[in-house]
Design an enzyme around this catalytic site. Structure first.
Site, PDB file in Angstrom:
ATOM      1  N   CYS A 139       0.819  -1.222   0.000  1.00  0.00           N
ATOM      2  CA  CYS A 139       0.000   0.000   0.000  1.00  0.00           C
ATOM      3  C   CYS A 139       0.850   1.269   0.000  1.00  0.00           C
ATOM      4  CB  CYS A 139      -0.930   0.016   1.210  1.00  0.00           C
ATOM      5  SG  CYS A 139      -1.967  -1.439   1.370  1.00  0.00           S
ATOM      6  N   CYS A 178     -14.831  -1.299   5.615  1.00  0.00           N
ATOM      7  CA  CYS A 178     -13.637  -1.711   4.861  1.00  0.00           C
ATOM      8  C   CYS A 178     -13.467  -0.871   3.605  1.00  0.00           C
ATOM      9  CB  CYS A 178     -13.745  -3.181   4.448  1.00  0.00           C
ATOM     10  SG  CYS A 178     -14.231  -4.313   5.771  1.00  0.00           S
ATOM     11  N   SER A 179     -12.218  -0.569   3.235  1.00  0.00           N
ATOM     12  CA  SER A 179     -11.972   0.133   1.975  1.00  0.00           C
ATOM     13  C   SER A 179     -12.202  -0.841   0.819  1.00  0.00           C
ATOM     14  CB  SER A 179     -10.550   0.692   1.946  1.00  0.00           C
ATOM     15  OG  SER A 179      -9.599  -0.344   2.097  1.00  0.00           O
ATOM     16  N   HIS A 225      -8.982   2.620  -2.968  1.00  0.00           N
ATOM     17  CA  HIS A 225      -7.657   2.171  -2.544  1.00  0.00           C
ATOM     18  C   HIS A 225      -6.997   1.275  -3.585  1.00  0.00           C
ATOM     19  CE1 HIS A 225      -4.327   1.125  -0.155  1.00  0.00           C
ATOM     20  NE2 HIS A 225      -4.831   0.110   0.520  1.00  0.00           N
TER      21      HIS A 225
END
Length: 382
Positions: free
Chosen positions: A83, A201-202, A326
Site C-alpha cells: 500500500c 472496509c476500503s 484504494h
C-alpha cells in the site's frame, strides 16, 4: 541543500475500470500532472513508479509508461511496498532531488485490482499465521475488538469514520464512491470479520495518480507558489515492534516522530491529514499514533467532530481509502495530490479554508515475524 517542491499533480478517477490497462491509467494521470506543472515531460530526468500487481500485463511498467510518452534512456525505478508503493516512490524522488542528483522527476502510482477478482490478498506460502486465517480484515477486526475492550471505543464510533469519509467523498469528483451512508446501513451491511461489516472496509479498485517533483531552483521557473515537501520519512517493521499490542502501531509513531522533528511542524500545526484508513478502526488508531489525541481517545475525537471537514483537524477530506478508493500503488501518490490541491486552494467543495500544512500517512503490508511492512509520512507546506 534547497527545498524539494511539488509543482504539478494529476490523477484519474478511482473506480473499477477492467476495460482499461495499467499504462492507460498511468498515462492519463501523468499527462494531467505535466499539464498542471506546465512542464514538457521530455525534460523529466528520472521516473519513479509505484505499483504492486502486474495484473498479467508484464513487468517493468515504469519503462513502458515513459516509452509511451516518448521519454527513454533516463533512470526509471519501479517501486513495490504494497500500500505504500506510491508514497515510497515519492520518498525516493524527494531523496534523490535533495541529494542534488536530479532537478526534475516524475512520480506515478498506479494499480488495477478489478481484473484480479474479489476477496482478500492471499497469504504467502510461508505466512503460517495468514494461512490460518490471519488476513488483513481478520487482523483489523481483532484491533477493533481490543481497542473496544481496552478503551471503551464503540462500534458506533468506528462507523462514524465511514459516515464522515463517505460524506467527504461525495464532494470529490475523483472518488470511487460518491454517496452518503448512514450508521444503520453500515450496521446492516454484510459481515466481513466480526465486528467489521463491509462498509467498515476500503474497497478494491483501479486508478492512477502522478506528481511532478523538482528542486526549488527549478520550481521558481514554473510557479511562484510551489508546495514544499517539508519532511519525507519511510520506515519498515522491526523484530521489537509492538505487533502483539494491537491497539497501536509503532511504525506510524516512529515515522511521524521523525517527520515532526525534521520539519519543525508538529501535529498541532497541521491543517489537514490524509491517512491510511484501510478499515475504520485504522483511522481511529492513527489519530492516536499521529499524536492528534492521547492513546485511547480516538473514539472520542470522532464523536467531537474534530476530524470532520469543518472540524479542528480535518482527516481524509478526499474521502480517504474508504470512499475515494484504494488502488494500492496509486494510494500514496493520490494522498500527495489531494494535499497539493488543498494547499493551493483548488479542492473545490471539500476545500479546507486557509490550509497551509498537510500530512500524508500510508501504511503497507504485513510481514510475519515483524510488525508491519512499510510506513511513509510526508509533510507538505505552502
Amino acid at each position: 541543500m534547497g527545498d524539494v517542491c511539488v509543482i504539478g499533480v494529476g490523477m484519474t478517477r478511482f473506480g473499477k475500470f477492467p476495460e482499461r490497462t495499467l499504462t492507460d491509467l498511468a498515462l492519463e494521470a501523468l499527462l494531467n500532472a505535466g499539464r498542471d506543472a506546465g512542464v514538457d515531460l521530455k525534460r523529466i530526468q528520472a521516473a519513479f513508479v509505484g505499483h504492486v500487481r502486474q495484473a498479467g500485463q508484464g513487468a517493468m511498467l515504469g519503462q513502458r509508461i515513459m516509452r509511451d510518452i516518448g521519454v527513454t534512456g533516463i533512470p526509471v525505478l519501479n517501486v513495490e511496498n504494497i500500500c505504500s508503493s506510491g508514497s515510497s516512490a515519492v520518498w525516493c524522488a524527494r531523496g534523490l532531488i535533495s541529494s542534488g542528483q536530479f532537478d526534475l522527476v516524475a512520480v506515478v502510482g498506479v494499480e488495477q485490482l478489478s481484473i484480479l477478482g474479489k476477496g482478500v490478498i492471499p497469504p504467502r506460502r510461508e505466512d503460517l499465521e495468514g494461512l490460518q486465517g490471519m488476513t488483513l480484515p481478520a487482523y483489523f477486526a481483532m484491533v477493533a475488538r481490543r481497542h473496544m475492550y481496552e478503551y471503551g471505543t464503540t462500534l458506533e464510533q468506528l462507523a462514524k469514520v465511514s459516515v464522515k469519509n463517505h460524506k467527504n467523498g461525495c464532494l470529490n469528483p475523483y472518488a470511487q464512491y460518491r454517496r452518503e451512508i448512514t450508521l444503520e446501513q453500515i450496521e446492516n451491511s454484510a459481515m466481513v470479520a466480526d465486528p467489521l461489516t463491509v462498509l467498515h472496509c476500503s474497497p478494491t479498485g483501479d486508478g492512477a495518480a502522478a506528481a511532478i517533483i523538482c528542486s526549488e531552483k527549478v520550481a521558481r521557473k514554473y510557479t511562484a507558489t510551489p508546495v514544499r515537501i517539508a519532511a519525507s520519512v519511510l520506515t519498515s517493521g522491526t523484530y521489537n515492534g509492538n505487533w502483539r499490542d494491537l491497539t497501536t502501531n509503532d511504525q506510524t509513531k516512529r515515522a511521524a516522530g521523525q517527520a515532526y522533528e525534521t520539519s519543525g511542524i508538529g501535529p498541532e500545526d497541521l491543517d489537514l491529514i490524509e491517512l491510511h484508513d484501510c478499515f475504520t478502526i485504522a483511522e481511529v488508531t492513527h489519530y492516536e499514533n499521529l499524536g492528534l489525541c492521547r492513546q485511547g481517545d480516538g473514539g472520542a475525537l470522532i464523536d467531537q467532530g474534530a476530524t470532520e471537514l469543518t472540524g479542528k483537524i480535518p482527516v481524509n477530506p478526499s474521502g480517504g481509502l474508504l470512499a475515494k478508493g484504494h488502488p494500492l500503488g496509486a494510494t500514496g501518490v493520490a494522498q500527495i495530490v489531494e494535499i497539493v490541491w488543498q494547499l493551493r486552494g483548488e479542492a473545490g467543495d471539500r476545500q479546507v479554508p486557509g490550509a497551509r500544512t498537510g500530512l500524508a500517512h500510508c501504511l503497507g503490508g504485513v510481514i510475519d515475524g515483524l510488525d508491519l511492512g512499510a510506513c511513509t509520512v510526508h509533510i507538505l507546506k505552502k
